[in-house]
Motif scaffolding. Sequence first.
Motif, PDB file in Angstrom:
ATOM      1  N   TYR A  69       0.825  -1.208   0.000  1.00  0.00           N
ATOM      2  CA  TYR A  69       0.000   0.000   0.000  1.00  0.00           C
ATOM      3  C   TYR A  69       0.858   1.257   0.000  1.00  0.00           C
ATOM      4  O   TYR A  69       0.640   2.177  -0.786  1.00  0.00           O
ATOM      5  N   ASP A 127      -0.325   5.063  -0.650  1.00  0.00           N
ATOM      6  CA  ASP A 127      -0.593   5.653  -1.958  1.00  0.00           C
ATOM      7  C   ASP A 127      -2.100   5.892  -2.053  1.00  0.00           C
ATOM      8  O   ASP A 127      -2.873   4.933  -2.072  1.00  0.00           O
ATOM      9  N   PRO A 128      -2.541   7.157  -2.120  1.00  0.00           N
ATOM     10  CA  PRO A 128      -3.984   7.446  -2.158  1.00  0.00           C
ATOM     11  C   PRO A 128      -4.725   6.690  -3.260  1.00  0.00           C
ATOM     12  O   PRO A 128      -5.876   6.316  -3.085  1.00  0.00           O
ATOM     13  N   GLU A 129      -4.062   6.448  -4.390  1.00  0.00           N
ATOM     14  CA  GLU A 129      -4.714   5.737  -5.490  1.00  0.00           C
ATOM     15  C   GLU A 129      -4.954   4.270  -5.158  1.00  0.00           C
ATOM     16  O   GLU A 129      -5.769   3.613  -5.808  1.00  0.00           O
ATOM     17  N   ARG A 130      -4.260   3.745  -4.162  1.00  0.00           N
ATOM     18  CA  ARG A 130      -4.412   2.341  -3.777  1.00  0.00           C
ATOM     19  C   ARG A 130      -5.333   2.161  -2.562  1.00  0.00           C
ATOM     20  O   ARG A 130      -5.538   1.034  -2.119  1.00  0.00           O
ATOM     21  N   GLU A 189      -8.384  -0.355  -2.858  1.00  0.00           N
ATOM     22  CA  GLU A 189      -7.936  -1.749  -2.902  1.00  0.00           C
ATOM     23  C   GLU A 189      -7.321  -2.164  -1.562  1.00  0.00           C
ATOM     24  O   GLU A 189      -7.525  -3.279  -1.086  1.00  0.00           O
ATOM     25  N   ILE A 249      -6.633   8.062   5.107  1.00  0.00           N
ATOM     26  CA  ILE A 249      -6.421   6.939   4.192  1.00  0.00           C
ATOM     27  C   ILE A 249      -5.543   5.882   4.857  1.00  0.00           C
ATOM     28  O   ILE A 249      -4.673   5.289   4.239  1.00  0.00           O
TER      29      ILE A 249
END
Length: 120
Positions: free
Chosen positions: A58, A61-64, A67, A108
């Motif tokens: 992880y 990473d904000p984009e992850r 998931e 997050i």
Amino acid sequence: MGRSRTVHVRRVYEAPAQTDGARVLVDRIWPRGMTKDKAHLDEWCKQVAPSTELRKWYSHDPERFAEFSRRYRTELKDPEHADALTHLRDLAKDGPLTLLTATKQPEISEAEVLAEMLRS
């Protein structure tokens, strides 16, 4: 359907608030530069933290995050994680609960995923 519980998410580096209730660190690794006295913890529940493999994948990473959240919720079903989650649920029933994390973006983090689960 039960009543909504008061569960806060905060950085462990922030000063405690009167509304915090029980303060529980949910990171697997002790926060850098933090002493036990300065942390004002009631306990450290590292058993509920994401696995080292998931945490490293992880890497905040904000984009992850979506998931990560899905994978972490799956991890929380294994026996050790499930027992720790049940313990946090019990603490939340007794009054306000503040989940602490060292991350710079607690919104997050695993603490936020846990808080969402504990509030429902």
